[in-house]
Write a protein that holds these residues in place. Sequence first.
Motif, PDB file in Angstrom:
ATOM      1  N   SER A 191      26.122  -4.970  26.989  1.00 51.77           N
ATOM      2  CA  SER A 191      25.750  -5.978  28.143  1.00 51.77           C
ATOM      3  C   SER A 191      24.262  -5.852  28.414  1.00 51.77           C
ATOM      4  N   THR A 192      23.565  -7.014  28.171  1.00 47.70           N
ATOM      5  CA  THR A 192      22.312  -6.993  28.851  1.00 47.70           C
ATOM      6  C   THR A 192      21.896  -8.516  29.467  1.00 47.70           C
ATOM      7  N   SER A 193      20.806  -8.645  29.633  1.00 46.75           N
ATOM      8  CA  SER A 193      20.404  -9.808  30.483  1.00 46.75           C
ATOM      9  C   SER A 193      19.058 -10.195  29.944  1.00 46.75           C
ATOM     10  N   LEU A 194      18.653 -11.473  30.027  1.00 45.18           N
ATOM     11  CA  LEU A 194      17.393 -12.150  29.376  1.00 45.18           C
ATOM     12  C   LEU A 194      16.323 -11.344  30.168  1.00 45.18           C
ATOM     13  N   GLY A 195      15.515 -11.116  29.520  1.00 40.63           N
ATOM     14  CA  GLY A 195      14.200 -10.418  30.176  1.00 40.63           C
ATOM     15  C   GLY A 195      14.530  -9.061  30.201  1.00 40.63           C
ATOM     16  N   SER A 196      15.499  -8.301  29.658  1.00 37.28           N
ATOM     17  CA  SER A 196      15.780  -6.856  29.703  1.00 37.28           C
ATOM     18  C   SER A 196      14.907  -6.464  28.686  1.00 37.28           C
ATOM     19  N   VAL A 197      14.576  -5.150  28.921  1.00 38.78           N
ATOM     20  CA  VAL A 197      13.695  -4.291  27.885  1.00 38.78           C
ATOM     21  C   VAL A 197      14.217  -3.275  27.374  1.00 38.78           C
ATOM     22  N   LEU A 198      14.016  -2.640  26.321  1.00 41.70           N
ATOM     23  CA  LEU A 198      14.218  -1.144  25.643  1.00 41.70           C
ATOM     24  C   LEU A 198      12.981  -1.050  25.187  1.00 41.70           C
ATOM     25  N   PRO A 199      12.847   0.560  25.061  1.00 33.27           N
ATOM     26  CA  PRO A 199      11.473   1.035  24.487  1.00 33.27           C
ATOM     27  C   PRO A 199      11.699   0.895  22.895  1.00 33.27           C
ATOM     28  N   LEU A 200      10.644   0.538  22.338  1.00 27.77           N
ATOM     29  CA  LEU A 200      10.373   0.070  20.674  1.00 27.77           C
ATOM     30  C   LEU A 200      11.208   1.442  19.908  1.00 27.77           C
ATOM     31  N   HIS A 201      10.811   2.538  20.090  1.00 25.25           N
ATOM     32  CA  HIS A 201      11.040   3.611  19.306  1.00 25.25           C
ATOM     33  C   HIS A 201      12.592   3.789  19.260  1.00 25.25           C
ATOM     34  N   ALA A 202      13.303   3.383  20.243  1.00 27.12           N
ATOM     35  CA  ALA A 202      14.727   3.661  20.547  1.00 27.12           C
ATOM     36  C   ALA A 202      15.642   2.596  20.534  1.00 27.12           C
ATOM     37  N   SER A 203      15.289   1.506  19.737  1.00 27.12           N
ATOM     38  CA  SER A 203      16.049   0.375  19.443  1.00 27.12           C
ATOM     39  C   SER A 203      15.988  -0.108  18.140  1.00 27.12           C
ATOM     40  N   THR A 205       9.900  12.476  18.435  1.00 28.23           N
ATOM     41  CA  THR A 205       8.377  12.823  17.785  1.00 28.23           C
ATOM     42  C   THR A 205       7.785  11.375  17.271  1.00 28.23           C
ATOM     43  N   VAL A 206       6.601  11.139  17.009  1.00 24.90           N
ATOM     44  CA  VAL A 206       5.999  10.242  16.310  1.00 24.90           C
ATOM     45  C   VAL A 206       5.912  10.280  14.954  1.00 24.90           C
ATOM     46  N   ASP A 207       5.970  11.808  14.363  1.00 20.59           N
ATOM     47  CA  ASP A 207       6.122  12.106  13.015  1.00 20.59           C
ATOM     48  C   ASP A 207       7.428  11.581  12.418  1.00 20.59           C
ATOM     49  N   ALA A 208       8.655  11.670  13.279  1.00 21.60           N
ATOM     50  CA  ALA A 208       9.858  11.313  12.994  1.00 21.60           C
ATOM     51  C   ALA A 208       9.936   9.851  12.986  1.00 21.60           C
ATOM     52  N   LEU A 209       9.313   9.221  14.022  1.00 24.15           N
ATOM     53  CA  LEU A 209       9.418   7.755  14.115  1.00 24.15           C
ATOM     54  C   LEU A 209       8.822   7.253  12.894  1.00 24.15           C
ATOM     55  N   LYS A 210       7.581   7.623  12.597  1.00 24.26           N
ATOM     56  CA  LYS A 210       6.779   7.052  11.023  1.00 24.26           C
ATOM     57  C   LYS A 210       7.853   7.391   9.844  1.00 24.26           C
ATOM     58  N   GLU A 211       8.362   8.446   9.852  1.00 20.31           N
ATOM     59  CA  GLU A 211       9.541   8.666   8.708  1.00 20.31           C
ATOM     60  C   GLU A 211      10.506   7.527   8.874  1.00 20.31           C
ATOM     61  N   GLU A 212      11.077   7.087   9.991  1.00 20.84           N
ATOM     62  CA  GLU A 212      12.116   6.158  10.251  1.00 20.84           C
ATOM     63  C   GLU A 212      11.791   4.824   9.807  1.00 20.84           C
ATOM     64  N   LEU A 213      10.388   4.446  10.062  1.00 22.36           N
ATOM     65  CA  LEU A 213       9.832   3.088   9.991  1.00 22.36           C
ATOM     66  C   LEU A 213       9.506   2.955   8.399  1.00 22.36           C
ATOM     67  N   ALA A 214       9.106   4.095   7.749  1.00 20.95           N
ATOM     68  CA  ALA A 214       9.092   3.884   6.115  1.00 20.95           C
ATOM     69  C   ALA A 214      10.247   3.277   5.560  1.00 20.95           C
TER      70      ALA A 214
END
Length: 258
Positions: free
Chosen positions: A131-143, A177-186
Amino acid sequence: MSLDQPSPKVKSADRVLDIFELYSGDKDSYTLTEIAKSLNMPASSTYQLLQNMLSRGYLESDSTGKNFRLGYKLFEIRVQHRKSTSLTAEFFHIAGKMAEQLKEVILLGVRSEDKVVYIAEKQIAQPFRFSTSLGSVLPLHASASGKILLSRLPEEEIDALYPKKKLKTFTSKTISTVDALKEELAKVREEQIAYNYGESVEGVHCMGGPIYDMEGNVVASVSVSIPAIRITDELWENTRFWIKKACTEISNKVYLQN
């Protein structure tokens, strides 16, 4: 009054607009002292303005109550504006079909700084659902949508978003960590699909895909959120099929045919 004459200014309104314009700079939060000094305003009247803006949702403060940033009300206004655009119209057109087939929640997200803002959604009548609502937000790295929106950014822009190299965690599965995020983004760039396995909400998995503009920039993301207890191999594969179909159709109709 002649149309050639300048309109009279309302001092308090002018100061509120000055406060908003502060946030077009490099910082996303300011203290009372910083705002008063930057705008050459008395601290007492600055305080009253900030309290009014807080109570109306145009600003929000951190846990200390000393730092102020833009609040949810501006995102609500943005959401209402975007409802009338062709992006959301095309989203709702295909999200209806997706919901019929998948019986799960479909979301349309866009980036705002280091957050994803959900500007449209197609809900379903499942008794247990995300359940969410319009305008709700989540962090970029965790969604899932957030990872999609990060996936085409230059590495230096990602470093600027996360200068501390450590990322806030929300569950035991959140990338930290940012390093782990970059690996995921690849991986996201290669597959053009992103996943969230309970990284923002325990027990909820999500899959997202990219909507591209004419220059190949990722401008939005379509995602599907599913409680983990309902996921089967067949549902997961169908979700991937529909996300890719939806993203291709929306990209083509909204951006590539204009």
